[in-house]
Design an enzyme around this catalytic site. Sequence first.
Site, PDB file in Angstrom:
ATOM      1  N   ARG A   1       0.960  -1.075  -0.038  1.00 42.55           N
ATOM      2  CA  ARG A   1      -0.125   0.035   0.241  1.00 42.55           C
ATOM      3  C   ARG A   1       0.752   1.517   0.025  1.00 42.55           C
ATOM      4  O   ARG A   1       0.572   2.260  -0.608  1.00 42.55           O
ATOM      5  CB  ARG A   1      -0.918  -0.203   1.040  1.00 42.55           C
ATOM      6  CG  ARG A   1      -2.357  -0.978   1.129  1.00 42.55           C
ATOM      7  CD  ARG A   1      -2.937  -0.960   2.127  1.00 42.55           C
ATOM      8  NE  ARG A   1      -3.583   0.587   2.397  1.00 42.55           N
ATOM      9  CZ  ARG A   1      -4.715   0.781   1.941  1.00 42.55           C
ATOM     10  NH1 ARG A   1      -5.600  -0.206   1.169  1.00 42.55           N
ATOM     11  NH2 ARG A   1      -5.263   2.099   2.154  1.00 42.55           N
TER      12      ARG A   1
ATOM     13  N   ASP B   1      -1.705   8.683   4.535  1.00 45.38           N
ATOM     14  CA  ASP B   1      -0.482   8.803   3.269  1.00 45.38           C
ATOM     15  C   ASP B   1      -0.143  10.346   3.586  1.00 45.38           C
ATOM     16  O   ASP B   1      -0.288  10.935   4.865  1.00 45.38           O
ATOM     17  CB  ASP B   1      -1.392   8.901   1.999  1.00 45.38           C
ATOM     18  CG  ASP B   1      -2.572  10.062   2.122  1.00 45.38           C
ATOM     19  OD1 ASP B   1      -2.319  11.193   2.183  1.00 45.38           O
ATOM     20  OD2 ASP B   1      -3.638   9.600   1.793  1.00 45.38           O
TER      21      ASP B   1
ATOM     22  N   HIS C   1      -5.136   9.145  12.616  1.00 47.55           N
ATOM     23  CA  HIS C   1      -4.956   7.444  12.458  1.00 47.55           C
ATOM     24  C   HIS C   1      -3.506   7.060  12.034  1.00 47.55           C
ATOM     25  O   HIS C   1      -3.416   5.933  11.487  1.00 47.55           O
ATOM     26  CB  HIS C   1      -5.976   7.086  11.353  1.00 47.55           C
ATOM     27  CG  HIS C   1      -7.467   7.538  11.638  1.00 47.55           C
ATOM     28  ND1 HIS C   1      -8.388   7.277  10.698  1.00 47.55           N
ATOM     29  CD2 HIS C   1      -7.970   7.437  12.872  1.00 47.55           C
ATOM     30  CE1 HIS C   1      -9.414   7.509  11.340  1.00 47.55           C
ATOM     31  NE2 HIS C   1      -9.215   7.607  12.781  1.00 47.55           N
TER      32      HIS C   1
ATOM     33  N   CYS D   1       8.484   0.388  16.603  1.00 46.68           N
ATOM     34  CA  CYS D   1       8.764  -0.988  16.885  1.00 46.68           C
ATOM     35  C   CYS D   1       7.366  -1.240  17.846  1.00 46.68           C
ATOM     36  O   CYS D   1       6.643  -0.538  18.553  1.00 46.68           O
ATOM     37  CB  CYS D   1       9.608  -0.882  17.989  1.00 46.68           C
ATOM     38  SG  CYS D   1      10.026  -2.568  18.849  1.00 46.68           S
TER      39      CYS D   1
ATOM     40  N   GLY E   1     -14.618  14.961   2.449  1.00 40.61           N
ATOM     41  CA  GLY E   1     -14.402  13.546   1.985  1.00 40.61           C
ATOM     42  C   GLY E   1     -14.428  12.694   2.964  1.00 40.61           C
ATOM     43  O   GLY E   1     -13.928  11.480   2.936  1.00 40.61           O
TER      44      GLY E   1
ATOM     45  N   ASN F   1     -18.634  17.237   0.040  1.00 41.23           N
ATOM     46  CA  ASN F   1     -18.877  15.638  -0.195  1.00 41.23           C
ATOM     47  C   ASN F   1     -19.738  15.431  -1.102  1.00 41.23           C
ATOM     48  O   ASN F   1     -20.764  16.080  -1.328  1.00 41.23           O
ATOM     49  CB  ASN F   1     -19.265  14.867   0.920  1.00 41.23           C
ATOM     50  CG  ASN F   1     -18.741  13.451   1.275  1.00 41.23           C
ATOM     51  OD1 ASN F   1     -19.313  12.695   0.416  1.00 41.23           O
ATOM     52  ND2 ASN F   1     -18.166  12.946   2.207  1.00 41.23           N
TER      53      ASN F   1
END
Length: 252
Positions: A70, A104, A119, A127, A193, A219
Site C-alpha cells: 500500500r 498517506d 490515524h 517498534c 471527503g 462531499n
Amino acid sequence: MDELHDAAAALAKARTVVVFTGAGMSAESGVPTFRDALTGLWARYDAQALATPQAFADDPDLVWGWYEWRRSLIERVHPNLGHEAVAAIEDRAPRTVVVTQNVDDLHERAGSRAPIHLHGSSFAPRCAGCSRPAPVTASREPEEGRRLAPPRCGDCGGLIRPGVVWFGEALPGDALEAAVQAATECDVLLTIGTSGLVHPAAEIPVVAARFGATVIQVNPQPTPLDEVAAISLHGTAATVLPALVAAAWPTP
C-alpha cells in the site's frame, strides 16, 4: 451558487480554520479506501481483517507485506487539486490547522506544513515492542499478494510495525487532543471527503459546531455530518476546493 458564495464569505473572514479530511480526499489521487474491495492477488483478503493487532501477531509477514505494498502505491500517486487547495488555504489563512484521517503523505507533498494525522501514518513505522520510531526503508515495491518480513528494531529487537492506528486501537492521545483543541477554537471547520462514520474522529466537526464554528462540508454524497454542517457543498474535493479558494480570495 449561493452555497459556494456563503462558504467563501465565511472562509475569507475566518481568523482560525480547521481543515478536516477523510478518505475521499485521497481517493481522487488513486489511494484505495478501506471500503474498496481488494483486487488482484489481494482479493482473497479482507482489508479490515488485516488491519488489526491480532492479524499482525498471527502473521506479521502478511500484514507488513500488505502495508508495504500500500505504501508503494501511495508513493506512485500525486496530490490532487484538492490537496493543493488546502495548502493554498493555509497560505491565505495562516492560523489554519489541517487534521486528517488519512495515513498517506499527500497533504505534506502538496505543501501543508504540519497536518495532524489522527490515524497515524504509513510513513512513521515504529517498534511493536518498545514503540521506538523506525526509519522508513526504501520501498522494495513488494509484489502484490506477497508476504514480506518486517525489519527488527535496532534497540530492542522487536518487530517493526506500520505506524497506523489499527481497528481496536486508541487514537494517539497527543494528536486527538490537538485536533479537539483546534476544533474548539476555530471560526470555520471544513470537513472534506469523510463519511462521518469513523469514531472518535467523526466527533471533531461536531465539537466545532458545538463551540460555534461554521461547519462547511464538501462531499459528493450526504453523510451524518449533514446535521451539523451549516453549508454542504456537493462535489469532490478536487472540484469544489479550488473553486472555494478562488471565490474566497479572488485574484485581482
